[in-house]
Design a protein around this motif. Structure first.
Motif, PDB file in Angstrom:
ATOM      1  N   TYR A 235      38.264  39.306  44.735  1.00  0.00           N
ATOM      2  CA  TYR A 235      37.583  40.461  44.008  1.00  0.00           C
ATOM      3  C   TYR A 235      36.255  40.627  44.409  1.00  0.00           C
ATOM      4  CZ  TYR A 235      41.991  40.958  41.506  1.00  0.00           C
ATOM      5  OH  TYR A 235      43.165  41.028  41.125  1.00  0.00           O
TER       6      TYR A 235
ATOM      7  N   ALA B  60      34.901  32.993  32.004  1.00  0.00           N
ATOM      8  CA  ALA B  60      35.786  31.925  31.337  1.00  0.00           C
ATOM      9  C   ALA B  60      37.089  31.944  32.587  1.00  0.00           C
ATOM     10  CB  ALA B  60      36.221  32.059  30.194  1.00  0.00           C
ATOM     11  N   ASP B  61      37.499  30.823  32.959  1.00  0.00           N
ATOM     12  CA  ASP B  61      38.796  30.690  33.613  1.00  0.00           C
ATOM     13  C   ASP B  61      40.003  30.366  32.626  1.00  0.00           C
ATOM     14  OD1 ASP B  61      39.770  29.971  36.749  1.00  0.00           O
ATOM     15  OD2 ASP B  61      40.889  28.973  35.066  1.00  0.00           O
ATOM     16  N   TRP B  62      41.014  30.798  32.895  1.00  0.00           N
ATOM     17  CA  TRP B  62      41.955  30.548  31.766  1.00  0.00           C
ATOM     18  C   TRP B  62      42.383  29.061  31.691  1.00  0.00           C
ATOM     19  CZ3 TRP B  62      45.560  34.391  35.116  1.00  0.00           C
ATOM     20  CH2 TRP B  62      45.012  35.579  35.110  1.00  0.00           C
TER      21      TRP B  62
ATOM     22  N   MET C 134      33.856  41.133  38.265  1.00  0.00           N
ATOM     23  CA  MET C 134      34.257  41.878  37.289  1.00  0.00           C
ATOM     24  C   MET C 134      33.689  42.161  36.217  1.00  0.00           C
ATOM     25  SD  MET C 134      37.224  43.076  38.491  1.00  0.00           S
ATOM     26  CE  MET C 134      38.697  43.016  39.585  1.00  0.00           C
TER      27      MET C 134
ATOM     28  N   TYR D 252      41.183  33.510  43.860  1.00  0.00           N
ATOM     29  CA  TYR D 252      40.835  35.155  43.209  1.00  0.00           C
ATOM     30  C   TYR D 252      39.403  35.507  43.223  1.00  0.00           C
ATOM     31  CZ  TYR D 252      39.335  33.185  38.428  1.00  0.00           C
ATOM     32  OH  TYR D 252      38.981  32.480  37.505  1.00  0.00           O
TER      33      TYR D 252
ATOM     34  N   SER E  72      48.069  40.147  36.225  1.00  0.00           N
ATOM     35  CA  SER E  72      46.920  39.273  36.365  1.00  0.00           C
ATOM     36  C   SER E  72      47.379  37.725  36.634  1.00  0.00           C
ATOM     37  CB  SER E  72      45.725  39.309  35.430  1.00  0.00           C
ATOM     38  OG  SER E  72      45.179  40.711  35.179  1.00  0.00           O
TER      39      SER E  72
ATOM     40  N   ALA F  73      41.964  38.895  30.812  1.00  0.00           N
ATOM     41  CA  ALA F  73      42.059  39.560  32.157  1.00  0.00           C
ATOM     42  C   ALA F  73      40.922  40.699  32.247  1.00  0.00           C
ATOM     43  CB  ALA F  73      43.169  39.701  32.652  1.00  0.00           C
TER      44      ALA F  73
ATOM     45  N   ARG G  34      44.672  56.958  33.795  1.00  0.00           N
ATOM     46  CA  ARG G  34      45.286  55.762  33.495  1.00  0.00           C
ATOM     47  C   ARG G  34      46.027  55.407  32.143  1.00  0.00           C
ATOM     48  NH1 ARG G  34      43.143  49.688  35.001  1.00  0.00           N
ATOM     49  NH2 ARG G  34      45.262  48.588  34.656  1.00  0.00           N
TER      50      ARG G  34
ATOM     51  N   ASP H 148      37.033  36.986  31.598  1.00  0.00           N
ATOM     52  CA  ASP H 148      37.497  36.993  32.946  1.00  0.00           C
ATOM     53  C   ASP H 148      36.785  35.769  33.732  1.00  0.00           C
ATOM     54  OD1 ASP H 148      38.880  39.504  34.654  1.00  0.00           O
ATOM     55  OD2 ASP H 148      37.708  38.077  35.978  1.00  0.00           O
ATOM     56  N   GLY H 149      37.618  35.280  34.855  1.00  0.00           N
ATOM     57  CA  GLY H 149      37.028  34.440  35.611  1.00  0.00           C
ATOM     58  C   GLY H 149      36.061  34.655  36.831  1.00  0.00           C
ATOM     59  N   SER H 150      35.882  36.278  36.961  1.00  0.00           N
ATOM     60  CA  SER H 150      35.281  36.631  37.851  1.00  0.00           C
ATOM     61  C   SER H 150      33.793  37.263  37.473  1.00  0.00           C
ATOM     62  CB  SER H 150      36.136  37.803  38.806  1.00  0.00           C
ATOM     63  OG  SER H 150      35.118  38.550  39.495  1.00  0.00           O
TER      64      SER H 150
ATOM     65  N   LEU I 137      46.547  41.757  31.096  1.00  0.00           N
ATOM     66  CA  LEU I 137      47.177  42.760  31.688  1.00  0.00           C
ATOM     67  C   LEU I 137      46.778  43.064  33.105  1.00  0.00           C
ATOM     68  CD1 LEU I 137      47.247  44.994  28.206  1.00  0.00           C
ATOM     69  CD2 LEU I 137      49.045  43.616  29.437  1.00  0.00           C
ATOM     70  N   GLY I 138      47.479  43.778  33.747  1.00  0.00           N
ATOM     71  CA  GLY I 138      47.337  44.568  35.130  1.00  0.00           C
ATOM     72  C   GLY I 138      47.730  43.635  35.981  1.00  0.00           C
TER      73      GLY I 138
HETATM   74  N1  SAM Z   1      43.372  43.953  33.525  1.00  0.00           N
HETATM   75  C1  SAM Z   1      42.489  44.252  34.518  1.00  0.00           C
HETATM   76  C2  SAM Z   1      43.149  45.876  34.806  1.00  0.00           C
HETATM   77  O1  SAM Z   1      44.267  45.863  34.434  1.00  0.00           O
HETATM   78  O2  SAM Z   1      42.644  46.695  35.498  1.00  0.00           O
HETATM   79  C3  SAM Z   1      42.275  43.591  35.696  1.00  0.00           C
HETATM   80  C4  SAM Z   1      43.488  43.206  36.468  1.00  0.00           C
HETATM   81  S1  SAM Z   1      43.086  42.278  37.905  1.00  0.00           S
HETATM   82  C5  SAM Z   1      44.468  42.482  38.876  1.00  0.00           C
HETATM   83  C6  SAM Z   1      43.203  40.468  37.726  1.00  0.00           C
HETATM   84  C7  SAM Z   1      42.112  40.025  36.959  1.00  0.00           C
HETATM   85  O3  SAM Z   1      42.310  38.508  36.421  1.00  0.00           O
HETATM   86  C8  SAM Z   1      40.821  39.958  37.752  1.00  0.00           C
HETATM   87  O4  SAM Z   1      39.390  40.482  37.135  1.00  0.00           O
HETATM   88  C9  SAM Z   1      40.742  38.339  37.962  1.00  0.00           C
HETATM   89  O5  SAM Z   1      39.101  37.779  38.272  1.00  0.00           O
HETATM   90  C10 SAM Z   1      41.271  37.835  36.637  1.00  0.00           C
HETATM   91  N2  SAM Z   1      41.888  36.401  36.879  1.00  0.00           N
HETATM   92  C11 SAM Z   1      42.656  36.039  37.988  1.00  0.00           C
HETATM   93  N3  SAM Z   1      42.891  34.599  37.736  1.00  0.00           N
HETATM   94  C12 SAM Z   1      42.096  34.156  36.564  1.00  0.00           C
HETATM   95  C13 SAM Z   1      41.689  32.908  36.039  1.00  0.00           C
HETATM   96  N4  SAM Z   1      42.342  31.802  36.432  1.00  0.00           N
HETATM   97  N5  SAM Z   1      40.933  32.756  35.072  1.00  0.00           N
HETATM   98  C14 SAM Z   1      40.429  33.828  34.627  1.00  0.00           C
HETATM   99  N6  SAM Z   1      40.555  35.056  35.081  1.00  0.00           N
HETATM  100  C15 SAM Z   1      41.360  35.246  36.219  1.00  0.00           C
END
Ligand code: SAM
Length: 282
Positions: free
Chosen positions: A44, A132-134, A111, A40, A154, A85, A61, A106-108, A151-152
């Motif tokens: 991004y 942080a990664d989940w 972002m 992921y 993720s 997220a 939105r 967030d893990g990115s 949300l979103g």
């Molecule tokens: N919640 C926001 C929105 O609705 O606009 C962002 C949604 S985006 C589709 C998904 C987010 O989840 C990204 O920012 C991504 O970096 C994060 N993400 C995905 N896998 C992850 C993980 N394992 N640990 C932490 N963050 C993660």
């Protein structure tokens, strides 16, 4: 049930032709083989993040989302929220505006940088961002929360059941004894069950960004995102079935899981585009 820990089932697959133009993204020689949780951060890329936010009007939105999440949180007396997220910060900023004490994870790093800048430009909010990664959330984020929001669409980024269970267990552990997890997902059941007969282009905030499933099988949903300037990006995701997610939540320890359908869609269709799970710990 899609519960594989490795490459998903590629029988019954459906693929649209693709121009394979994802500037800055690297899916290698066979994008359909990219089915890994860790990917992921490479999807991004900064240009995708910037483009998305340039075109998505946050006010619109807000309006299309309504006060669903805020109402859910208020009705439970929530004060302290962890947005796991954060993305570009849309929900974190909304939560801060509504007066919730909010930590944004967030893990990115791309972002989080964008989210921090967005916080400042949308009302001068200073986001408390944590990288942080989940799967290792408790290592990097401290404290206990009344609510966690994810949300979103993720959670779909996790490709193995082990990762999903680990992430849910980390969320569970960071909640107070009576805490709540709110997690949404795209309605993949409709896409998987009806295939491309039901194929439908999702438009975000007008017609500036469209998302279309380009390939779907039980282990992969590859979506193509098209912008009005002609650029295209992709995301490889795991097609979560609604009842599977509900079951995992209960197995991890959540006592009550309510699932809502989001009927605020731009398409006339009797099925929701998104499901929202509200999982209570007690
Ligand atoms: N919640 C926001 C929105 O609705 O606009 C962002 C949604 S985006 C589709 C998904 C987010 O989840 C990204 O920012 C991504 O970096 C994060 N993400 C995905 N896998 C992850 C993980 N394992 N640990 C932490 N963050 C993660």
């Amino acid at each position: 049930m899609p519960e594989s820990d490795q490459i998903g089932d590629r029988r019954n697959t459906t693929t649209l032709s693709s121009t394979e133009c994802s500037p800055g993204q690297d899916f290698g020689n066979d994008p359909l083989e990219v089915r890994a949780t860790d990917h992921y951060t490479a999807e991004y890329v900064t240009s995708f993040v910037e483009k998305w936010d340039e075109l998505i009007d946050w006010k619109r939105r807000y309006e299309s989302e309504g006060s669903f999440f805020i109402d859910q949180l208020r009705s439970r007396g929530v004060r302290k929220v962890l947005d796991v997220a954060t993305g570009t910060g849309f929900h974190s900023v909304r939560l801060l505006e509504e007066g919730f004490e909010t930590v944004s994870a967030d893990g990115s790093p791309q972002m989080l940088a964008k989210a921090f800048a967005n916080g400042l430009s949308h009302g001068g909010h200073i986001l408390r961002v944590v990288h942080a990664d989940w799967r290792w959330l408790n290592r990097d984020v401290h404290g206990e929360y009344d609510a966690i929001v994810c949300l979103g669409n993720s959670f779909t980024h996790l490709f193995s059941e082990r990762d999903r269970r680990k992430a849910l267990a980390e969320f569970y552990a960071m909640l107070k004894h009576d805490g709540v997890l709110i997690l949404d997902q795209r309605n993949y059941d409709a896409i998987l069950d009806d295939g491309f007969a039901s194929k439908h282009t999702f438009y975000y905030c007008g017609e500036d960004v469209s998302a279309e499933p380009e390939h779907v099988d039980e282990g992969l949903a590859r979506f193509r995102y098209r912008f009005s300037d002609g650029s295209e990006y992709h995301l490889n995701m795991f097609p979560l079935r609604k009842d599977y997610v509900r079951r995992l939540m209960r197995e991890v320890g959540f006592q009550k899981v309510d699932t809502y359908g989001d009927f605020q869609q731009t398409y006339a269709d009797d099925r929701p585009d998104f499901y929202i799970h509200v999982a209570e710990k007690h």
